[in-house]
Design a protein around this motif. Structure first.
Motif, PDB file in Angstrom:
ATOM      1  N   SER A 207     -95.323 -97.156   9.007  1.00 34.16           N
ATOM      2  CA  SER A 207     -94.477 -98.047   8.218  1.00 34.16           C
ATOM      3  C   SER A 207     -93.833 -99.111   9.109  1.00 34.16           C
ATOM      4  CB  SER A 207     -93.405 -97.227   7.492  1.00 34.16           C
ATOM      5  OG  SER A 207     -92.513 -98.071   6.808  1.00 34.16           O
ATOM      6  N   ALA A 208     -93.352 -98.694  10.279  1.00 33.31           N
ATOM      7  CA  ALA A 208     -92.726 -99.642  11.209  1.00 33.31           C
ATOM      8  C   ALA A 208     -93.728-100.670  11.703  1.00 33.31           C
ATOM      9  CB  ALA A 208     -92.120 -98.883  12.388  1.00 33.31           C
ATOM     10  N   GLU A 209     -94.927-100.216  12.059  1.00 31.49           N
ATOM     11  CA  GLU A 209     -95.944-101.141  12.569  1.00 31.49           C
ATOM     12  C   GLU A 209     -96.395-102.108  11.483  1.00 31.49           C
ATOM     13  OE1 GLU A 209     -96.824-101.593  15.553  1.00 31.49           O
ATOM     14  OE2 GLU A 209     -96.041 -99.805  16.568  1.00 31.49           O
ATOM     15  N   ALA A 210     -96.515-101.632  10.244  1.00 31.61           N
ATOM     16  CA  ALA A 210     -96.944-102.492   9.142  1.00 31.61           C
ATOM     17  C   ALA A 210     -95.906-103.582   8.874  1.00 31.61           C
ATOM     18  CB  ALA A 210     -97.170-101.658   7.880  1.00 31.61           C
ATOM     19  N   GLU A 211     -94.616-103.206   8.850  1.00 31.02           N
ATOM     20  CA  GLU A 211     -93.563-104.202   8.622  1.00 31.02           C
ATOM     21  C   GLU A 211     -93.497-105.185   9.786  1.00 31.02           C
ATOM     22  OE1 GLU A 211     -88.757-104.499   7.723  1.00 31.02           O
ATOM     23  OE2 GLU A 211     -89.622-102.640   8.495  1.00 31.02           O
ATOM     24  N   ARG A 212     -93.617-104.684  10.987  1.00 38.18           N
ATOM     25  CA  ARG A 212     -93.580-105.541  12.177  1.00 38.18           C
ATOM     26  C   ARG A 212     -94.705-106.565  12.145  1.00 38.18           C
ATOM     27  NH1 ARG A 212     -95.925-104.744  17.472  1.00 38.18           N
ATOM     28  NH2 ARG A 212     -94.640-105.628  19.143  1.00 38.18           N
ATOM     29  N   HIS A 213     -95.901-106.110  11.799  1.00 35.05           N
ATOM     30  CA  HIS A 213     -97.043-107.026  11.750  1.00 35.05           C
ATOM     31  C   HIS A 213     -96.860-108.072  10.658  1.00 35.05           C
ATOM     32  CE1 HIS A 213    -101.229-108.308  12.126  1.00 35.05           C
ATOM     33  NE2 HIS A 213    -101.278-108.279  10.802  1.00 35.05           N
ATOM     34  N   ALA A 214     -96.382-107.637   9.478  1.00 37.29           N
ATOM     35  CA  ALA A 214     -96.194-108.570   8.369  1.00 37.29           C
ATOM     36  C   ALA A 214     -95.166-109.650   8.700  1.00 37.29           C
ATOM     37  CB  ALA A 214     -95.768-107.795   7.119  1.00 37.29           C
ATOM     38  N   LEU A 215     -94.083-109.263   9.365  1.00 32.08           N
ATOM     39  CA  LEU A 215     -93.029-110.230   9.695  1.00 32.08           C
ATOM     40  C   LEU A 215     -93.425-111.142  10.855  1.00 32.08           C
ATOM     41  CD1 LEU A 215     -89.875-107.942   9.357  1.00 32.08           C
ATOM     42  CD2 LEU A 215     -90.645-109.714   7.785  1.00 32.08           C
ATOM     43  N   ARG A 216     -94.081-110.580  11.859  1.00 32.51           N
ATOM     44  CA  ARG A 216     -94.456-111.397  13.023  1.00 32.51           C
ATOM     45  C   ARG A 216     -95.586-112.368  12.715  1.00 32.51           C
ATOM     46  NH1 ARG A 216     -96.227-109.517  17.926  1.00 32.51           N
ATOM     47  NH2 ARG A 216     -95.080-111.163  18.980  1.00 32.51           N
TER      48      ARG A 216
ATOM     49  N   GLY B  11     -84.149-103.888  14.848  1.00 29.44           N
ATOM     50  CA  GLY B  11     -83.342-102.679  14.709  1.00 29.44           C
ATOM     51  C   GLY B  11     -84.004-101.649  13.808  1.00 29.44           C
ATOM     52  N   ARG B  12     -84.578-102.107  12.686  1.00 31.66           N
ATOM     53  CA  ARG B  12     -85.282-101.184  11.787  1.00 31.66           C
ATOM     54  C   ARG B  12     -86.514-100.603  12.473  1.00 31.66           C
ATOM     55  NH1 ARG B  12     -84.300-105.320   8.089  1.00 31.66           N
ATOM     56  NH2 ARG B  12     -86.490-105.980   8.176  1.00 31.66           N
ATOM     57  N   TYR B  13     -87.243-101.445  13.196  1.00 29.83           N
ATOM     58  CA  TYR B  13     -88.438-100.976  13.900  1.00 29.83           C
ATOM     59  C   TYR B  13     -88.067 -99.903  14.926  1.00 29.83           C
ATOM     60  CZ  TYR B  13     -92.553-101.060  16.926  1.00 29.83           C
ATOM     61  OH  TYR B  13     -93.638-100.700  17.679  1.00 29.83           O
ATOM     62  N   THR B  14     -86.974-100.123  15.637  1.00 24.43           N
ATOM     63  CA  THR B  14     -86.529 -99.158  16.643  1.00 24.43           C
ATOM     64  C   THR B  14     -86.152 -97.826  16.004  1.00 24.43           C
ATOM     65  OG1 THR B  14     -85.689-100.964  18.035  1.00 24.43           O
ATOM     66  CG2 THR B  14     -84.874 -98.753  18.503  1.00 24.43           C
ATOM     67  N   LEU B  15     -85.438 -97.885  14.877  1.00 29.95           N
ATOM     68  CA  LEU B  15     -85.033 -96.652  14.189  1.00 29.95           C
ATOM     69  C   LEU B  15     -86.240 -95.881  13.660  1.00 29.95           C
ATOM     70  CD1 LEU B  15     -81.867 -97.811  12.208  1.00 29.95           C
ATOM     71  CD2 LEU B  15     -81.943 -96.294  14.181  1.00 29.95           C
ATOM     72  N   TYR B  16     -87.242 -96.594  13.173  1.00 31.34           N
ATOM     73  CA  TYR B  16     -88.421 -95.938  12.617  1.00 31.34           C
ATOM     74  C   TYR B  16     -89.310 -95.325  13.689  1.00 31.34           C
ATOM     75  CZ  TYR B  16     -87.708 -97.769   7.866  1.00 31.34           C
ATOM     76  OH  TYR B  16     -87.202 -98.028   6.616  1.00 31.34           O
ATOM     77  N   THR B  17     -89.363 -95.964  14.855  1.00 34.85           N
ATOM     78  CA  THR B  17     -90.256 -95.467  15.919  1.00 34.85           C
ATOM     79  C   THR B  17     -89.559 -94.490  16.859  1.00 34.85           C
ATOM     80  OG1 THR B  17     -89.703 -97.412  17.295  1.00 34.85           O
ATOM     81  CG2 THR B  17     -91.676 -97.547  15.907  1.00 34.85           C
ATOM     82  N   LEU B  18     -88.223 -94.441  16.815  1.00 40.54           N
ATOM     83  CA  LEU B  18     -87.481 -93.550  17.705  1.00 40.54           C
ATOM     84  C   LEU B  18     -87.825 -92.068  17.493  1.00 40.54           C
ATOM     85  CD1 LEU B  18     -85.401 -93.422  19.973  1.00 40.54           C
ATOM     86  CD2 LEU B  18     -83.594 -93.363  18.237  1.00 40.54           C
ATOM     87  N   PRO B  19     -87.976 -91.584  16.245  1.00 39.00           N
ATOM     88  CA  PRO B  19     -88.337 -90.161  16.077  1.00 39.00           C
ATOM     89  C   PRO B  19     -89.626 -89.778  16.793  1.00 39.00           C
ATOM     90  CG  PRO B  19     -87.577 -91.062  13.996  1.00 39.00           C
ATOM     91  CD  PRO B  19     -87.685 -92.219  14.942  1.00 39.00           C
ATOM     92  N   HIS B  20     -90.598 -90.685  16.825  1.00 45.19           N
ATOM     93  CA  HIS B  20     -91.852 -90.393  17.531  1.00 45.19           C
ATOM     94  C   HIS B  20     -91.596 -90.198  19.028  1.00 45.19           C
ATOM     95  CE1 HIS B  20     -96.050 -90.589  18.711  1.00 45.19           C
ATOM     96  NE2 HIS B  20     -95.742 -91.547  19.554  1.00 45.19           N
ATOM     97  N   GLN B  21     -90.751 -91.041  19.599  1.00 48.58           N
ATOM     98  CA  GLN B  21     -90.417 -90.904  21.019  1.00 48.58           C
ATOM     99  C   GLN B  21     -89.689 -89.593  21.290  1.00 48.58           C
ATOM    100  OE1 GLN B  21     -88.864 -94.476  23.093  1.00 48.58           O
ATOM    101  NE2 GLN B  21     -89.025 -95.534  21.135  1.00 48.58           N
ATOM    102  N   LEU B  22     -88.766 -89.248  20.399  1.00 52.73           N
ATOM    103  CA  LEU B  22     -87.981 -88.025  20.599  1.00 52.73           C
ATOM    104  C   LEU B  22     -88.836 -86.775  20.473  1.00 52.73           C
ATOM    105  CD1 LEU B  22     -84.705 -89.003  18.700  1.00 52.73           C
ATOM    106  CD2 LEU B  22     -85.098 -88.978  21.167  1.00 52.73           C
ATOM    107  N   VAL B  23     -89.809 -86.791  19.556  1.00 51.09           N
ATOM    108  CA  VAL B  23     -90.723 -85.654  19.444  1.00 51.09           C
ATOM    109  C   VAL B  23     -91.526 -85.503  20.732  1.00 51.09           C
ATOM    110  CG1 VAL B  23     -92.796 -84.829  18.272  1.00 51.09           C
ATOM    111  CG2 VAL B  23     -90.862 -85.643  16.931  1.00 51.09           C
ATOM    112  N   SER B  24     -91.937 -86.621  21.318  1.00 49.47           N
ATOM    113  CA  SER B  24     -92.669 -86.567  22.589  1.00 49.47           C
ATOM    114  C   SER B  24     -91.810 -86.000  23.713  1.00 49.47           C
ATOM    115  CB  SER B  24     -93.162 -87.970  22.971  1.00 49.47           C
ATOM    116  OG  SER B  24     -94.002 -88.502  21.965  1.00 49.47           O
ATOM    117  N   LEU B  25     -90.497 -86.190  23.598  1.00 50.10           N
ATOM    118  CA  LEU B  25     -89.560 -85.704  24.617  1.00 50.10           C
ATOM    119  C   LEU B  25     -89.055 -84.296  24.314  1.00 50.10           C
ATOM    120  CD1 LEU B  25     -87.420 -88.937  25.089  1.00 50.10           C
ATOM    121  CD2 LEU B  25     -88.939 -87.944  26.796  1.00 50.10           C
ATOM    122  N   ALA B  26     -89.604 -83.650  23.288  1.00 49.03           N
ATOM    123  CA  ALA B  26     -89.104 -82.342  22.852  1.00 49.03           C
ATOM    124  C   ALA B  26     -89.046 -81.297  23.968  1.00 49.03           C
ATOM    125  CB  ALA B  26     -89.931 -81.825  21.681  1.00 49.03           C
ATOM    126  N   PRO B  27     -90.055 -81.188  24.873  1.00 49.14           N
ATOM    127  CA  PRO B  27     -89.943 -80.187  25.946  1.00 49.14           C
ATOM    128  C   PRO B  27     -88.738 -80.420  26.847  1.00 49.14           C
ATOM    129  CG  PRO B  27     -92.222 -80.892  25.713  1.00 49.14           C
ATOM    130  CD  PRO B  27     -91.409 -81.802  24.853  1.00 49.14           C
TER     131      PRO B  27
END
Length: 356
Positions: free
Chosen positions: A126-135, A48-64
């Motif tokens: 930050s999301a990728e770093a936490e994901r890698h550390a936990l996995r 859930g945290r990973y999704t929240l952190y990476t969601l802004p990047h997806q939304l910026v890509s969808l800006a047009p």
């Protein structure tokens, strides 16, 4: 100014509405997809945290698409309630309408550039770093065999990324013109300077001397023209996740060292010009949804459908243009600008025929 503020506020509300809808849809899809990758400490809460952190990047890509659909929703709703007709009857000119729409659009364009430079890359890293550390239970080894880079006849391999962005287990290989290995280095760690100079630590060197490999050891050894400190955290990420400035400098670094850089250069120009595409999309949405003379027999739903169709055609068109650009080795900035120019030309043509 009252009418300008009213139109601008409705436009922003339309963008926010579409933003929330797309955030819910893409966030749910990302969360469900990422649940399949749970492992060790990477549980549902971490997903859930990973999704929240990476969601802004997806939304910026969808800006047009957000700008297009949000503008259509806002302006078509105003026209559905006959508010645009009343505004037009007060003597509110088309130029004032475009100005009222243009000001919040310019603010959004600036905000997107700020996001791509300072906000979304930081959240993504930050999301990728936490994901890698936990996995991988805080394993510092870089996935998929580490990272390789080439600089002339020199090849460097980075196997680990320690806490604080310190590279670890570094291998460097140098070859002569005939392809024969002449030097091999292995360092435990390295200190990285902003000028791309690395200070290798605990170094073992094997050097070819008169057809014999001679082994030497150094406490420290300086090697120049490698990755910069800003580039290191992004090496394991997709190029689209890099900061604009880092992406531009890394693209130039690869070009200066004879490495393929078309992917990075293309991504840089696409991201740099994307806010301009947003402005063109808002301009296109204006005659689609605020064309008073053509709206009497057209429904609100039809406007949304037209916007969705334009968004789909834009996405497919950009993919075709970018693919052709790479295939034909066309000028990258021009290829990146082409979709925006096409949208802008269509918008200007429709604005000339717009009834107001």
């Amino acid at each position: 100014m009252i009418l300008e503020r009213y139109i601008a506020s409705n436009l922003i509300k339309g963008w926010l509405l579409v933003l929330l809808v797309l955030a819910a849809v893409f966030g749910l899809i990302s969360f469900i997809t990422e649940l399949e990758r749970t492992r060790f400490g990477y549980d549902a809460m971490a997903v859930g945290r990973y999704t929240l952190y990476t969601l802004p990047h997806q939304l910026v890509s969808l800006a047009p698409v957000i700008a297009l659909l949000g503008s259509i929703v806002a302006l078509a709703n105003l026209d559905r309630l006959n508010e645009l007709t009343i505004i037009s009857c007060t003597g509110f000119s088309r130029s004032r309408l475009l100005l009222a729409i243009g000001l919040p659009t310019a603010m959004m364009m600036v905000f997107l550039w700020v996001c791509m430079e300072y906000i979304t890359p930081v959240l993504q890293q930050s999301a990728e770093a936490e994901r890698h550390a936990l996995r991988y239970r805080n394993e510092v080894r870089i996935p998929d065999g580490g990272v390789w880079s080439k600089n002339g006849n020199r090849y460097i391999h980075l196997d680990k990324m320690l806490k604080g962005g310190i590279p670890g287990d570094i291998d460097l290989f140098e070859f002569d013109e005939s392809g024969r290995l002449t030097r091999a280095l292995h360092a435990k760690t390295a200190l990285v300077s902003k000028d791309r100079t690395w200070l290798f630590q605990n170094v073992r060197e094997k050097l070819l001397v008169k057809n014999n490999l001679v082994t030497r050891r150094y406490a420290e050894l300086e090697i120049g023209n490698l990755w910069s400190p800003a580039e290191l955290p992004t090496l394991t990420l997709n190029s689209d996740s890099m900061r604009l400035s880092v992406l531009g400098s890394y693209s130039r670094y690869r070009a200066d060292n004879g490495q393929p850089n078309a992917k990075y250069r293309s991504t840089f120009w696409q991201k740099l010009l994307m806010p301009l595409t947003v402005g063109a999309m808002v301009l296109l949405a204006t005659p689609i949804s605020a064309n008073l003379g053509a709206k009497r027999n057209r429904s609100f739903g039809l406007d949304i459908a037209m916007g969705a169709l334009v968004g789909i055609l834009f996405y497919l068109g950009t993919q075709i243009i970018f693919a052709l650009g790479q295939l034909l080795n066309l000028n990258i900035p021009l290829v990146a600008l082409a979709p925006t120019l096409l949208i802008l030309l269509c918008a200007l043509f429709m604005l000339r025929r717009m009834h107001w």
